[in-house]
Design an enzyme around this catalytic site. Structure first.
Site, PDB file in Angstrom:
ATOM      1  N   LYS A  45     -56.587  21.461  -7.249  1.00 52.40           N
ATOM      2  CA  LYS A  45     -56.164  20.320  -6.440  1.00 52.40           C
ATOM      3  C   LYS A  45     -55.810  19.127  -7.338  1.00 52.40           C
ATOM      4  O   LYS A  45     -54.689  18.655  -7.340  1.00 52.40           O
ATOM      5  CB  LYS A  45     -57.250  19.953  -5.446  1.00 52.40           C
ATOM      6  CG  LYS A  45     -57.578  21.127  -4.516  1.00 52.40           C
ATOM      7  CD  LYS A  45     -58.866  20.925  -3.771  1.00 52.40           C
ATOM      8  CE  LYS A  45     -59.364  22.201  -3.139  1.00 52.40           C
ATOM      9  NZ  LYS A  45     -58.468  22.773  -2.125  1.00 52.40           N
TER      10      LYS A  45
ATOM     11  N   TRP B 152     -67.198  23.168   3.525  1.00 46.52           N
ATOM     12  CA  TRP B 152     -67.547  23.643   2.175  1.00 46.52           C
ATOM     13  C   TRP B 152     -69.027  23.424   1.896  1.00 46.52           C
ATOM     14  O   TRP B 152     -69.668  24.261   1.258  1.00 46.52           O
ATOM     15  CB  TRP B 152     -66.652  23.000   1.117  1.00 46.52           C
ATOM     16  CG  TRP B 152     -65.211  23.309   1.374  1.00 46.52           C
ATOM     17  CD1 TRP B 152     -64.235  22.445   1.770  1.00 46.52           C
ATOM     18  CD2 TRP B 152     -64.581  24.608   1.309  1.00 46.52           C
ATOM     19  NE1 TRP B 152     -63.048  23.122   1.953  1.00 46.52           N
ATOM     20  CE2 TRP B 152     -63.230  24.438   1.673  1.00 46.52           C
ATOM     21  CE3 TRP B 152     -65.033  25.892   0.984  1.00 46.52           C
ATOM     22  CZ2 TRP B 152     -62.323  25.508   1.724  1.00 46.52           C
ATOM     23  CZ3 TRP B 152     -64.140  26.948   1.025  1.00 46.52           C
ATOM     24  CH2 TRP B 152     -62.799  26.749   1.397  1.00 46.52           C
TER      25      TRP B 152
ATOM     26  N   ASP C 273     -70.069  19.311  -5.542  1.00 44.15           N
ATOM     27  CA  ASP C 273     -68.801  20.040  -5.464  1.00 44.15           C
ATOM     28  C   ASP C 273     -67.709  18.974  -5.431  1.00 44.15           C
ATOM     29  O   ASP C 273     -67.547  18.278  -4.430  1.00 44.15           O
ATOM     30  CB  ASP C 273     -68.791  20.898  -4.190  1.00 44.15           C
ATOM     31  CG  ASP C 273     -67.443  21.587  -3.964  1.00 44.15           C
ATOM     32  OD1 ASP C 273     -66.513  21.379  -4.768  1.00 44.15           O
ATOM     33  OD2 ASP C 273     -67.340  22.329  -2.970  1.00 44.15           O
TER      34      ASP C 273
HETATM   35  C1  LIG Z   1     -64.366  20.914  -1.488  1.00 42.29           C
HETATM   36  C2  LIG Z   1     -64.064  22.353  -1.698  1.00 42.29           C
HETATM   37  N1  LIG Z   1     -65.014  23.175  -2.160  1.00 42.29           N
HETATM   38  C3  LIG Z   1     -64.785  24.487  -2.369  1.00 42.29           C
HETATM   39  C4  LIG Z   1     -63.564  25.042  -2.095  1.00 42.29           C
HETATM   40  C5  LIG Z   1     -63.353  26.518  -2.348  1.00 42.29           C
HETATM   41  O1  LIG Z   1     -62.712  26.617  -3.555  1.00 42.29           O
HETATM   42  P1  LIG Z   1     -62.203  28.025  -4.143  1.00 42.29           P
HETATM   43  O2  LIG Z   1     -61.107  28.471  -3.262  1.00 42.29           O
HETATM   44  O3  LIG Z   1     -61.764  27.622  -5.529  1.00 42.29           O
HETATM   45  O4  LIG Z   1     -63.360  28.952  -4.159  1.00 42.29           O
HETATM   46  C6  LIG Z   1     -62.531  24.241  -1.612  1.00 42.29           C
HETATM   47  C7  LIG Z   1     -61.198  24.823  -1.329  1.00 42.29           C
HETATM   48  O5  LIG Z   1     -60.337  24.242  -0.726  1.00 42.29           O
HETATM   49  C8  LIG Z   1     -62.792  22.875  -1.404  1.00 42.29           C
HETATM   50  O6  LIG Z   1     -61.838  22.058  -0.930  1.00 42.29           O
END
Ligand SMILES: Cc1ncc(COP(=O)(O)O)c(C=O)c1O
Length: 362
Positions: A197, A104, A173
């Site tokens: 989550k 991510w 994030d």
């Molecule tokens: C730490 C993290 N950041 C970003 C995301 C992406 O999130 P989204 O699917 O809401 O765009 C995730 C998805 O699992 C994640 O675990």
């Protein structure tokens, strides 16, 4: 556990607290005597105003936010924040630091660079397949912000403490550990988290931004990509994901009123994670994949002696009422995601199953 439900270890969308689901079920056809489902009420109604204002008030209380902070609900998931953050905060000649701790973070860096923003990576854990959180990082004192992913959902690592940036505001994030522990927001300029989550269902992303950061937002961005648009209208510039925000409100109420707040939430979360890690540490069969000092309290990643056993483990676990234990397709192995709503009984049931499985297969 309710008879027809399983223990859900999915990485997201993930388990929701049972009392929250029951309250939704109760209010689903007739919300608060309105004669309409909560999914049918207008986002311009008094009922919805009360929902969104209560959700914001709870976030402010839980994170001890003063008037210098703005709480926003935005669609497009955390992935949209990968582009909104640099679009809104980095002007010509500005630079930002991004620590790369895997998937991510890597995507956040890629998105910022796609926008031709000046991004430096002062530290990365790629050399060991992102199994640890880098330390002793030298941040650029002139950076507008330093970006981190506080919990790495796929790699099973988490920042135990936030890094010292020498005063550069952190942008984090926190999709997979928001509201899982108390936080000193003093180090941060912006925090974002997809809700699906720790605090709700998919469909809404929580963004908490220090108001002075809003001064950086350029006028010429499209309305829906500007933090100022959402800030000026209490996240009601257009139709918000009202049902998702309602569910977030209920999860926050559950954290505050049933669990007792973030300190208590952290206590429960730590107990769940410690029982699993202690179990791995005493086993020759199950092996944690993250370095001990970087282990995530939320996503417990582990391997079995071989891939066939892992496939059998995931299959038999589901047959025993334990779902979602397959590791992310990019890394393989197994993963138990144990976010806020996962009860301690789920973890106890998992450990019991692991013992039985090891006896049969080991
Ligand atoms: C730490 C993290 N950041 C970003 C995301 C992406 O999130 P989204 O699917 O809401 O765009 C995730 C998805 O699992 C994640 O675990």
């Amino acid at each position: 556990m309710k008879a027809d439900r399983i223990y859900n270890f999915n990485p997201g969308p993930a388990a929701l607290p049972l009392p929250v689901l029951e309250e939704i079920q109760e209010s689903f056809l007739n919300y608060g005597g309105s004669g309409m489902s909560v999914a049918e009420i207008s986002h311009r109604s008094k009922e919805f105003d009360d929902i969104i204002n209560d959700a914001v008030a709870r976030i402010r209380r839980l994170l001890k936010l003063d008037d210098g902070w703005q709480v926003l609900f935005i669609q497009g998931g955390a992935s949209t924040q990968f582009c909104m953050v640099p679009m809104n905060l980095l002007g010509d000649g500005d630079t930002a630091d991004y620590v790369d701790t895997g998937t991510w973070s890597t995507k956040a860096i890629k998105e910022a660079r796609t926008l031709d923003k000046a991004v430096r990576v002062p530290a990365s854990s790629e050399d060991r397949n992102f199994c640890y959180i880098p330390s002793a990082i030298e941040f650029n004192p002139d950076a507008v912000y330093a970006h981190i992913t506080s919990n790495n959902t796929i790699k099973g690592t988490q920042w135990a403490e936030f890094p010292d940036t020498g005063g550069v505001p952190l942008v984090a994030d926190m999709s997979s550990d928001i509201m899982s522990r108390p936080m000193d927001m003093g180090k941060f300029g912006l925090v974002y988290a997809g809700a699906q989550k720790n605090i709700g269902p998919a469909g809404v992303c929580l963004v908490i931004i220090r108001k002075d950061m809003l001064d950086r937002v350029p006028d010429q961005l499209p309305s829906m990509l500007k933090y100022t648009t959402f800030a000026a209208k209490n996240s009601l510039y257009n139709t918000p994901p009202s049902f998702a925000i309602y569910t977030v409100q209920l999860v926050l109420k559950w954290i505050e009123e049933t669990i007792g707040g973030l300190e208590e939430m952290e206590g429960v979360n730590r107990r769940k994670a410690a029982s699993l890690y202690d179990f791995f540490d005493g086993s020759d069969f199950y092996r944690g994949t993250a370095d001990v000092d970087s282990r995530s309290v939320m996503n417990i990643t582990f391997r079995l002696p071989d891939e066939n056993l892992e496939a059998m483990f995931v299959k038999q676990a589901l047959e025993s009422g334990l779902g979602g234990l397959k590791g992310h397709r990019s890394v393989g192995g197994c993963r138990a995601s144990i976010y806020n709503p996962t009860p301690i009984e789920a973890v106890e049931a998992l450990i019991d199953f692991m013992k039985t499985f090891e006896k049969q297969a080991g």
